[in-house]
Design an enzyme around this catalytic site. Structure first.
Site, PDB file in Angstrom:
ATOM      1  CD  GLU A  66       1.330 -37.496 -46.720  1.00 33.68           C
ATOM      2  OE1 GLU A  66       2.433 -37.205 -46.244  1.00 33.68           O
ATOM      3  OE2 GLU A  66       1.109 -38.500 -47.406  1.00 33.68           O
TER       4      GLU A  66
ATOM      5  CE  LYS B 132       7.762 -29.471 -44.788  1.00 35.01           C
ATOM      6  NZ  LYS B 132       8.695 -29.257 -43.687  1.00 35.01           N
TER       7      LYS B 132
ATOM      8  CG  ASP C 172       9.160 -28.493 -37.228  1.00 33.41           C
ATOM      9  OD1 ASP C 172      10.140 -28.857 -37.901  1.00 33.41           O
ATOM     10  OD2 ASP C 172       9.086 -27.387 -36.667  1.00 33.41           O
TER      11      ASP C 172
ATOM     12  CE1 TYR D 158       8.443 -38.472 -45.572  1.00 30.11           C
ATOM     13  CE2 TYR D 158       7.943 -37.707 -43.349  1.00 30.11           C
ATOM     14  CZ  TYR D 158       8.832 -37.843 -44.408  1.00 30.11           C
ATOM     15  OH  TYR D 158      10.091 -37.341 -44.287  1.00 30.11           O
TER      16      TYR D 158
ATOM     17  CE  LYS E  62       8.025 -23.943 -44.234  1.00 30.05           C
ATOM     18  NZ  LYS E  62       8.792 -24.839 -43.355  1.00 30.05           N
TER      19      LYS E  62
ATOM     20  CB  CYS F 209       9.569  -8.757  -1.502  1.00 27.04           C
ATOM     21  SG  CYS F 209       7.908  -8.856  -2.184  1.00 27.04           S
TER      22      CYS F 209
ATOM     23  CB  CYS G 296       6.173  -6.436   1.163  1.00 27.65           C
ATOM     24  SG  CYS G 296       7.158  -7.943   1.317  1.00 27.65           S
TER      25      CYS G 296
ATOM     26  CB  CYS H 119       8.533 -12.376  -0.769  1.00 24.35           C
ATOM     27  SG  CYS H 119       7.832 -11.364   0.555  1.00 24.35           S
TER      28      CYS H 119
ATOM     29  CB  CYS I 250       4.189 -10.311   0.902  1.00 23.98           C
ATOM     30  SG  CYS I 250       4.485  -9.684  -0.752  1.00 23.98           S
TER      31      CYS I 250
HETATM   32  S1  IVH Z   1       7.472 -36.089 -48.189  1.00 25.24           S
HETATM   33  C1  IVH Z   1       9.534 -36.100 -51.895  1.00 25.24           C
HETATM   34  N1  IVH Z   1       5.729 -35.911 -46.225  1.00 25.24           N
HETATM   35  O1  IVH Z   1       9.624 -32.285 -44.784  1.00 25.24           O
HETATM   36  C2  IVH Z   1       8.857 -35.786 -50.673  1.00 25.24           C
HETATM   37  N2  IVH Z   1       7.881 -34.925 -45.937  1.00 25.24           N
HETATM   38  O2  IVH Z   1      11.133 -30.468 -46.882  1.00 25.24           O
HETATM   39  C3  IVH Z   1       9.768 -35.751 -49.517  1.00 25.24           C
HETATM   40  N3  IVH Z   1       8.195 -33.873 -43.756  1.00 25.24           N
HETATM   41  O3  IVH Z   1      12.704 -33.810 -45.330  1.00 25.24           O
HETATM   42  C4  IVH Z   1       9.156 -35.643 -48.236  1.00 25.24           C
HETATM   43  N4  IVH Z   1       6.222 -34.347 -42.931  1.00 25.24           N
HETATM   44  O4  IVH Z   1      11.518 -34.268 -43.163  1.00 25.24           O
HETATM   45  C5  IVH Z   1       6.964 -35.599 -46.643  1.00 25.24           C
HETATM   46  N5  IVH Z   1       4.092 -35.847 -44.560  1.00 25.24           N
HETATM   47  C6  IVH Z   1       5.341 -35.545 -44.993  1.00 25.24           C
HETATM   48  C7  IVH Z   1       6.265 -34.840 -44.185  1.00 25.24           C
HETATM   49  C8  IVH Z   1       7.527 -34.539 -44.702  1.00 25.24           C
HETATM   50  C9  IVH Z   1       7.394 -33.777 -42.698  1.00 25.24           C
HETATM   51  C10 IVH Z   1       9.568 -33.299 -43.844  1.00 25.24           C
HETATM   52  C11 IVH Z   1      10.624 -34.277 -44.233  1.00 25.24           C
HETATM   53  C12 IVH Z   1      11.318 -33.701 -45.418  1.00 25.24           C
HETATM   54  C13 IVH Z   1      10.901 -32.277 -45.386  1.00 25.24           C
HETATM   55  C14 IVH Z   1      10.788 -31.764 -46.795  1.00 25.24           C
END
Ligand code: IVH
Length: 686
Positions: free
Chosen positions: A117, A119, A121, A232, A320, A414, A417, A432, A437
């Site tokens: 999935e 992740k 932010d 999720y 990551k 400026c 010029c 300006c 210019c």
């Molecule tokens: S699962 C046991 N799925 O990442 C699993 N987390 O460091 C717990 N996050 O606090 C989280 N996208 O805020 C999961 N597709 C995703 C996610 C996700 C973002 C964040 C979430 C969590 C942090 C884990």
């Protein structure tokens, strides 16, 4: 009204269903006007019958009474965090460790599938549903105790107030849905721009802005921010028994929650890695920030037996991506002059690698931006870069100052010029004021020749500067005199006859650019590409433009008094009129060649909407063809639309047409109508 309670319930259901289609499925089912009518009717009924009010009502999405603080909420089950892996090797090491625990647990022979999935932010939150109703929402906090942000979460339209279960399915007694709340990138950029213009501090990244938005004391303030959510997982439940993570995701989707459609299931760790890399590549093309991919072992049985080490489950890992921020030194702040005379400071940085590219320069917009960020020359600063976006300086590391840093002072003359700069009242930008210019002239020429305007290949910034310094180029019209100077150009250092002839050919070709592109290229203040397109409706030729007064100009779509005045002011200058006449004399296109609509074409009197990609036609050609056949092309579907042409990947316009009963043709159908082979479709009566 005989049964207000019944009608209120009915309206809530209609609106909830429309919200689900729009905010969760991204597939609108009703026209905006109809939705607005329902909302108004519901508001009126709730106003007249206060006893029918409810926190779950869609009218409450605008925000309930402000909270003074956020009450603590104990999560029914801890909200865990994830261990990290960087690269294929660390990912493989995670899987080796998990498999060895599986072997110890006697599950070594199990076939394992993985879910990958994005992740997100954003901000982790937990949504509690009791008997199908959203009763409490909380931030993650320390994982054990979070903060009660229920009222704010209720404003997010992608979070259902009631689960959408198929008729007759009893809702589980309790479910804690877990997900990530985020602010879409476009909304983040808009929010920051608005804040900067109002002199408010900007958010460093979308996550901070989502967090800030969700922790607003006044839910009405949260409601202003278009937050969304990706769900999720299920943290806790009573009355649900789901054997796998995919089953949980499917259940969530079916219950009306927003689950990312691009989540994939794969069978081995190599495929997991490939999918992670694929997310990394797509990182810049989605409308939300992702800082990695999350890999989860699908089987819940296996998950439970693997358990957690500390706060991190063994059955999941965050893959990551390299960060999009870095720290470097701010070596200096330079100031450039734009084509409108705006003085724009920019940062000169000690070169640093961010997200895979070397960054040396970053924009700083204006002196307020520098002041707001509190930057001093010599500071260690955080630099951010995302996708193709211009790198930005987020702010200084104040704690690392040595005392040798120097403040930045905006020049009062400026840099190009030496004319004293001005700051028009109410504007943040210093300018300006000198129309001659050299920097403004060169930037103006660069804009004129750029891709979206006259598109003259080979006439870039450097070449323009050379020609300007040689005295060959001071106005747009001079470009079209360049062919007369061919010998001189070839004699210039660094120019060969081939490159000169290519440039001259490009200049010749640019004469055929459509009239609105020329209008845009002139660089009239407030006239961008879209406005230029709109203006040709009231000024379809140079002569019409010269004759147009402010009232006429203001009739163009999206053109208000400010823009109309700006155009009129441009035309009131003799020098500008002379310039336009020179361009006309040089043979540039100064009329808009829209074919006159015949009074008896196959589409006379019909209004047509195009959506999706067409194969045989470009969008412009299709418009022309419809117009030539007597029809009119408009941008949005309404009850007065005669029919919609849906190409490849049609957008929401198709759904809207279907909901309004507007006939839909494919491209072949359009061709048949245009050729007179078949008559245009008629709306079904009723
Ligand atoms: S699962 C046991 N799925 O990442 C699993 N987390 O460091 C717990 N996050 O606090 C989280 N996208 O805020 C999961 N597709 C995703 C996610 C996700 C973002 C964040 C979430 C969590 C942090 C884990």
């Amino acid at each position: 009204m005989s049964d207000p309670a019944g009608r209120v319930a009915e309206l809530r259901e209609l609106i909830d269903a429309a919200n689900h289609a729009y905010y969760v499925l991204d597939q609108p089912t009703v026209a905006d006007s109809e939705y607005d009518d329902w909302m108004r009717e519901l508001e009126a009924l709730e106003g007249a019958h206060p006893e029918l009010a409810s926190d779950e009502s869609p009218t409450r999405r605008v925000g309930a009474a402000p909270a003074t603080r956020f009450a603590p909420v104990e999560h029914r089950r801890q909200m865990l965090s994830l261990a990290n892996a960087r690269g294929a090797e660390e990912l493989a090491a995670w899987w080796r460790r998990a498999r060895s625990v599986m072997e110890q647990e006697g599950m070594g022979s199990r076939e394992t599938t993985f879910v990958v999935e994005p992740k997100i932010d954003g901000l982790a939150i937990s949504l509690t549903y009791e008997d199908g109703r959203f009763t409490q929402g909380a931030t993650r906090g320390d994982g054990v105790t979070g903060e009660d942000v229920t009222a704010n979460l209720r404003t997010i339209r992608a979070i259902p107030a009631r689960m959408r279960l198929p008729d007759g399915t009893p809702p589980p007694a309790v479910v804690e849905v877990r997900g990530e709340v985020y602010l879409p990138l476009a909304a983040f950029a808009e929010l920051n721009a608005t804040r900067a213009a109002a002199g408010l501090p900007t958010f460093a990244n979308p996550r901070n802005s989502a967090a800030g938005s969700l922790r607003q004391i006044d839910p009405a303030a949260t409601a202003e921010r278009p937050l969304s959510i990706w769900c999720y997982g299920i943290g806790y439940s009573e009355g649900l028994d789901l054997p796998s993570h995919t089953a949980a995701l499917d259940w969530l989707r079916a219950a009306g929650f927003r689950v990312n459609p691009d989540i994939r299931v794969v069978g081995d760790i190599e495929a997991v890695h490939a999918e992670c890399v694929s997310w990394e590549e797509r990182r810049g093309s989605v409308d939300f920030d992702i800082d990695g991919a999350v890999v989860k072992i699908d089987d819940v049985d296996v998950q439970e037996r693997l358990g957690a080490v500390g706060r991190a489950p063994r059955w999941a890992i965050a893959y990551k991506f390299p960060p999009t921020t870095a720290v470097t030194r701010l070596d200096g702040i330079m100031v450039s002059v734009g084509r409108t005379g705006a003085l724009v400071p920019f940062a000169q940085l000690e070169p640093v690698s961010v997200g895979g590219a070397t960054v040396r320069l970053a924009t700083l917009h204006n002196q307020d931006d520098v002041a707001r960020k509190g930057l001093m020359i010599g500071d260690r600063v955080i630099v951010q870069r995302a996708g193709d976006v211009i790198p930005q300086v987020v702010g200084p590391l104040v704690q690392e100052r040595t005392g040798d840093e120097t403040p930045f002072v905006m020049p009062d003359r400026c840099p190009a010029c030496d004319t004293p700069v001005v700051q028009p009242p109410g504007e943040v930008q210093m300018r300006c004021p000198n129309r001659s210019c050299p920097a403004q002239i060169q930037q103006g020429l660069f804009h004129f020749a750029s891709r979206g305007a006259m598109d003259i290949e080979g006439l870039g910034e450097k070449t323009i500067r050379r020609f300007y310094e040689e005295g060959l180029l001071t106005s747009f019209a001079d470009i079209y005199d360049l062919p007369a100077h061919r010998d001189r150009l070839i004699a210039m250092e660094g120019f060969k006859d081939v490159s000169v002839d290519n440039l001259l050919a490009a200049i010749e070709a640019s004469k055929a650019r459509p009239w609105p592109r020329l209008l845009y290229g002139l660089g009239i203040r407030h006239v961008g590409a879209v406005t230029a397109e709109a203006l040709v409706a009231v000024a379809p030729s140079l002569d019409a433009l010269l004759a147009a007064d402010v009232e006429t100009l203001a009739q163009a779509e999206g053109v208000g008094p400010v823009v109309a005045e700006s155009v009129r002011e441009f035309l009131s200058s003799d020098a500008n009129v002379e310039l336009l006449e020179r361009l006309r004399a040089a043979g540039l296109t100064v009329v808009h060649d829209v074919p006159a609509a015949p009074a008896d074409g196959p589409l006379t009197g019909r209004t047509v909407v195009l959506t999706g990609g067409l194969e045989a036609y470009s969008r412009d050609d299709a418009k022309r063809a419809v117009t030539a056949a007597g029809g009119k092309v408009t941008g949005s579907v309404s009850k007065s639309t005669s029919f919609v042409v849906a190409g490849v990947d049609p957008g929401s316009k198709l759904a809207k047409a279907e909901s309004l009963g507007v006939p839909v043709l494919d491209e072949a159908g359009l061709l048949a109508v245009l050729s007179g082979e078949s008559p245009p479709p008629e709306r079904a009566a009723g």
